[in-house]
Design an enzyme around this catalytic site. Sequence first.
Site, PDB file in Angstrom:
ATOM      1  CE  LYS A   1      -5.303  -1.917  -2.025  1.00 44.19           C
ATOM      2  NZ  LYS A   1      -4.589  -1.919  -3.293  1.00 44.19           N
TER       3      LYS A   1
ATOM      4  CD  GLU B   1      -3.045   0.956  -3.777  1.00 37.75           C
ATOM      5  OE1 GLU B   1      -4.106   1.112  -4.400  1.00 37.75           O
ATOM      6  OE2 GLU B   1      -2.467  -0.148  -3.687  1.00 37.75           O
TER       7      GLU B   1
END
Length: 566
Positions: free
Chosen positions: A133, A276
């Site tokens: 991520k 995100e």
Amino acid sequence: MKASLRWLVTHVEAAPLGLPQWKTRGGRGHYTGNSVTNLSGPGSFHNNIMAALCRGRHRWKGLKGLQVFTRNFTGRYDYDLVVIGGGSGGLACSKEAAQLGQKVAVLDYVEPTAKGTKWALGGTCVNVGCIPKKLMHQAALLGTAIKDAKKYGWQMPETVHHDWATMAEAVQNHVRSLNWGHRVQLQDKKVKYLNLKGSMLDEHTVRGLSKAGKETILTAKNIVIATGGRPKYPTQFYLLQIPGAVEHGITSDDIFWLKRAPGKTLVVGASYVALECAGFLTGIGLDTTVMVRSVALRGFDQQMAGLVTDYMEAYGTRFMWRSVPKRVDKLSSGTLQVTWSDTETGREHKDTYDSVLWAVGRAPETKALGLDKLGVQLNKQSGKILVGPDESTSVPNVYAFGDISEGRPELTPTAIKAGKLLAHRLAGHSADLMNYDSVATTVFTPLEYGCVGLSEEEAERRHGKDGIEVFHAFYKPLEFTVAERDASQCYIKVICERGGRQKILGLHFTGPNAGEVIQGFSMSLQCGATYSHLLQTVGIHPTCAEEVVKIHITKRSGLDPTVTGC
């Protein structure tokens, strides 16, 4: 005879003077001083038992294909500690215990996702969470930097495009290097790694099942459960049953391992995972929409959550507020048609996407552990394990920590710290407990949001609106000025007790490098920082962090909190 021996291995435990202690299960017998009485176990084989005790340590293998590891009747088990779960927390606990002289085994097994995605040792953070991520977030930030570069004099081509395959391969190669590193570390620290799916037979016995179906039994003085969680599909835990959700959707367990770009993407949910993922997808140039049922970043400070989503909308991410999906259908063209309804008007809408990413929460990996038969108490609603301050469960010698435990922050560093402290306690080296108060975290959205301590809502709930003072400021990062970037969502909020020493209860920051900024301030909260401590601190100029120590306007004053000048 084999059945008798198998029963013996499961039910005989250490007793005073090295003699056996019988459990009173089903009236099978109990230990009384220096003799075994009231014996009514399967078959009458008292002589066999005594002979086994005299011979001391014995091994039985190949019982109906079941491999049984050594168990010592003098009170020693195969291992001092068996950890179920090879994520960041489980590995940290395992390695720490081994360094303290414990004999340790760790079991880890990854069930493939509905799309067939699978990965190696290291858990969510390494494989499908924090690490990939943050790297894809960095890819998106570089895209923004390219746009800024023109203002700083860089001559850039008119069109710049992003190649998903190149990024994905590089990220996945880094993840694989971490997988290998974990294997090497376990070997170096003499931790036994078993690629088995673990479940509990009793408080000292773990059953491991291989991919091929082979069973292995391990015994341990203590057992630690650190299996973490997995993303939910909207078919679990009272969520709506949505046709096509599993067949046609993906989760965060899949997106980082895609070979091709997901294309036009609908992200369902407004958790930090949802925002995100939507942020970096938008940042690399993909058409991205977020579907929100109620509020974004539930559990976080809601003023800060609003700033995060406002920035994302200005950044190019679309939001569909107060909407819930109804069904997902795959069209003949291969695209996905999503039907959803507006919760305020009740009207239905449809649109097509290349990918649908479900980010509607996470479920603890407890169902396959056999905890119900063992009597380990769970929160019936969340499915998480109820634990004490020392990570103990309702069953002696069985412990749990990390995302699987009720009321604990679902954060990798928290699990790592808790695992290490638990290892020290189990080894008898320390009595220190994990402090779960004021644990800092950061949401890696396009405009990052870092926080530590209480949200304004929670501070009000605990201390009352008149019991807190909120200092705040809107500021403009220096690097935004030349690039002519909008900084209207760059904001700092420090929540303090109103009276006395004005102890800091919470600190919130949106802006570049929020995680780097908030980390240092999190230590100050652990030390009992007060507002006067902030005023006494000299800032580093020119930085965003210095604005925290210059903060002086309160919400109560009604004055404009916008920072002007240097």
